[in-house]
Design an enzyme around this catalytic site. Structure first.
Site, mmCIF file in Angstrom:
data_model
loop_
_atom_site.group_PDB
_atom_site.id
_atom_site.type_symbol
_atom_site.label_atom_id
_atom_site.label_comp_id
_atom_site.label_asym_id
_atom_site.label_seq_id
_atom_site.Cartn_x
_atom_site.Cartn_y
_atom_site.Cartn_z
ATOM 1 N N GLY A 1 0.834 -1.193 0.000
ATOM 2 C CA GLY A 1 0.000 0.000 0.000
ATOM 3 C C GLY A 1 0.865 1.238 0.000
ATOM 4 O O GLY A 1 1.782 1.356 0.820
ATOM 5 N N ALA B 1 17.466 0.374 16.145
ATOM 6 C CA ALA B 1 17.081 -1.035 15.999
ATOM 7 C C ALA B 1 18.279 -1.972 16.126
ATOM 8 O O ALA B 1 18.117 -3.176 16.310
ATOM 9 C CB ALA B 1 16.401 -1.252 14.659
ATOM 10 N N LYS C 1 -11.511 1.538 17.350
ATOM 11 C CA LYS C 1 -10.327 1.852 18.146
ATOM 12 C C LYS C 1 -10.574 1.569 19.628
ATOM 13 O O LYS C 1 -9.703 1.061 20.329
ATOM 14 C CB LYS C 1 -9.938 3.312 17.934
#
Lengths: 437, 437
Positions: free
Chosen positions: A12, A35, A205
């Protein structure tokens, strides 16, 4: 420490997809230092490119399922939305042993129980921080930061469209239909705004937040949902007269009578921080039995705010995946060998506006001699208050707000002013911060 | 899934130590469902017991170093404070291969670089969420939740004592020395309040936040620190006249000129959420390049708020330590087999106060017939507004706020009212939430 690559696939390239691509590219260095691994976009699956992001050499497929099948891809990032194709895509990714990061509140709210079970069977993880409240790390707060608490209740402004409409109704006395039309024109509301204004989006939500808070399976169909379409400008005004603001709240509470799950317009006291959350911002108030009330506020939607949450999940997973690390999350958040010795700016060079208070003789010419000194230093006075002298006094307090000026420059100007015969004692100084970016 | 035990040792049974013990005991079941492991307090090291917690059978040693040496203990929780014995204790624990959880801001701010290196050498982890802003999970937000961002600046009210004093000065026009004395009497300030009112405590916390935000080693000695002792009630009043509040802020900013690290009184516009954080509460505003501004608010100190943060770190470490789990952090925060099918309360049984708006004939007896109906249903009217009739109208809007009433009960009362001849149309209803616990 071996720096390995963690390969992700993004499905997307809409608002959130392009935002995610851009944030990963722009902040690549800091993200890999955090990370302790290089996050590589191995493949993008999208029906069309998006001019908002420059894919460069990144491989693109027009078949998003290729991302779920590509053996290189360790984490599939689902940013297409909806509960049709997105569901199949996520199921295939999980079945193929890939972790998943998603922003898809409807998918998690309606199919989360099954998807979590499928992930667990396949020994992989789904993360969904971006599904609720945009970039505010509320999922992480409930899942981890507040893990020592019994959560008693939570209440949130979790739909920016509705909050924008209510803020405009209140600030300008406008009616609902009128503001809705403007919201659509500004891109804050969809052509079909039902999900926003009827509370369905907030209900998706809320059920996610409630399950995290209370430790129960997701049950979207149990959420009572009432929209804001019947509110009138009179209601907004009367609520204000009574000392309240009207917000479209999602509320979840647990008690021995059961769990409340409800989305509806709500009057809240104007003194509450939540009452002062306006425009498209979101905020969630959580009451824990140990910590008491905590509030989390920020941008609930938008390309880069939502991308911020997607990338936070990607970093979490990269930290999980990196092998050979006992310390997956470095102490200061960045790999120890990537900490930078940044220079500290000396206070003389720090630039802020200033509040000043001084005592000066109350006679002609004194004020102009003071302002002339500021002018010579390139400092302008933005506001001035002169108080009346106390009985029998010839001196008056002068209070000023200046524009932004470096401390060193202000030190010199103030020393010159203090040396004036017409000014007695020291000039009191307090820095000003606008706190608006 | 094997449920294993993670054994911790708690050093210190003061305010935070006893709070931690109590939270771990009270919420043991939820904590173990979240951690997917039983958190066992294998040993407590404390010079004396604390009547605020009942240790039961928990082994206690009067030599806190025994905790650092006990081979059972996997995580040492340092809650004694200070940079003397606490430093030696933490160093010994790390050298012995134990993880450490601490609430000790001075220790991290002043010795964190060395301690983090020692931890890394020994392949263990130090966590310190409780060192800054009490129970607000701000460390986790900066280290993980905002990991996709370049943090541009942050500003925080991170000392509750100072904020309490400034709130009292503003609310009641009192002077600094007077409020300080009260703060000491209430236990919000120490007998030696220097660390709080001179900004040293805030500086310890700021340098930790800044290092996490900007990826740099801790440098406590570089923080500019200015206290609140010279603020006068006049300054507080003049700031208000100018549209500002005075807060004791810690500010960290990065730019190409360098990093600003500063603690000092600051005027902030009264419209900012931060300006409305009062009493002993803390709040941190963080600006990230992707997410924009986010704010985190809650209790910055106190036994259980601080314990909440300590326990969050313990749960993080328990999740790290648990072997055989690929999915260390369960999807909904609780082990899948520990999710509970909690009953959802039907909306008829949900109890809230109500806002009501109706149109009624403007003649004697109408209001009393309406209030009589409420009275029969055990509903009281807490506020009432009656508006003037529009020209030529005989009906007026009546607006009411009721006390808390179950929806089913309100449904009946409203149906009866709507049936009155004197009332036309429907009664508009909006629920009210006090949001205060």
């Amino acid at each position: 420490m071996t720096s390995q690559a963690v390969k992700i696939g993004i499905c997307g390239l809409g608002t959130v997809g392009s935002g995610t691509f851009n944030v990963l590219s722009r902040n690549a260095e800091a993200i890999s230092a955090r990370a302790q691994a290089n996050v590589e976009i191995a493949l993008v699956g999208a029906r069309r490119d998006n001019p908002a992001c420059d894919l460069g050499d990144t491989p693109v497929s027009r078949d998003i399922f290729e991302v779920a099948r590509d053996p290189q891809v360790q984490v599939l990032v689902e940013l297409i939305g909806g509960t049709g194709v997105a569901r199949e895509l996520v199921e295939e990714a999980l079945a193929n042993g890939k972790h998943v990061v998603t922003a898809n509140k409807a998918l998690i709210a309606e199919f989360g129980n099954e998807l979590f079970a499928l992930a667990q069977q396949n020994n992989v993880v789904i993360r969904y921080e971006a599904a609720v409240a945009g970039g505010i790390p509320i999922i992480k707060a409930l899942r981890e930061g507040l893990a020592g608490n019994r959560i008693e209740w939570l209440a949130g402004i979790i739909n920016g469209t509705g909050n924008f409409i209510l803020s405009e109704m209140r600030d300008k006395g406008r009616d609902f239909a009128d503001v809705l039309a403007e919201a659509q024109a500004l891109g804050y509301a969809e052509a079909d705004p039902t999900f926003d204004v009827e509370g369905v989006d907030a209900a998706h939500k809320l059920v996610i937040l409630a399950s995290l808070a209370f430790g129960m399976p997701l049950q979207f169909s149990s959420v009572y949902t009432e929209g804001i379409t019947r509110l009138t400008p009179d209601d907004v005004e009367y609520a204000e007269e009574l000392g309240y603001r009207i917000k479209h709240l999602g509320v979840a509470k647990q008690s021995d009578r059961g769990v409340e799950l409800r989305v509806h317009p709500t009057l809240i006291p104007e003194a509450r921080l939540l009452a002062n959350v306006n425009g498209v911002k979101n905020a969630v108030l959580v009451e824990g039995d140990a910590v008491g009330p905590t509030l989390y506020y920020g941008a609930g939607a938008g390309a880069e705010p939502t991308a911020s949450a997607v990338v936070a999940d990607i970093v979490d997973l990269a930290r999980e995946i990196s092998v050979g690390q006992n310390c997956r999350v470095p102490a200061l958040g960045f790999a120890a060998d990537k900490l930078r010795d940044l220079p500290i700016l000396p206070m003389q060079e720090v630039v802020t506006p200033w509040y000043l208070r001084m005592e000066a003789e109350d006679r002609p010419g004194v004020l102009s001699s003071i302002t002339a000194i500021f002018s010579e230093h390139g400092i302008s006075i933005e506001a001035l208050i002169q108080k009346a002298p106390a009985a029998g006094e010839t001196r008056v307090p002068l209070i000023m707000l200046t524009n932004a000026a470096a401390q060193g420059n202000m030190d010199e100007a103030v020393a010159t002013i203090e040396a004036l015969d017409s000014v007695s004692g020291e000039v009191a100084r307090i820095r000003v911060e606008a706190l608006d970016g």
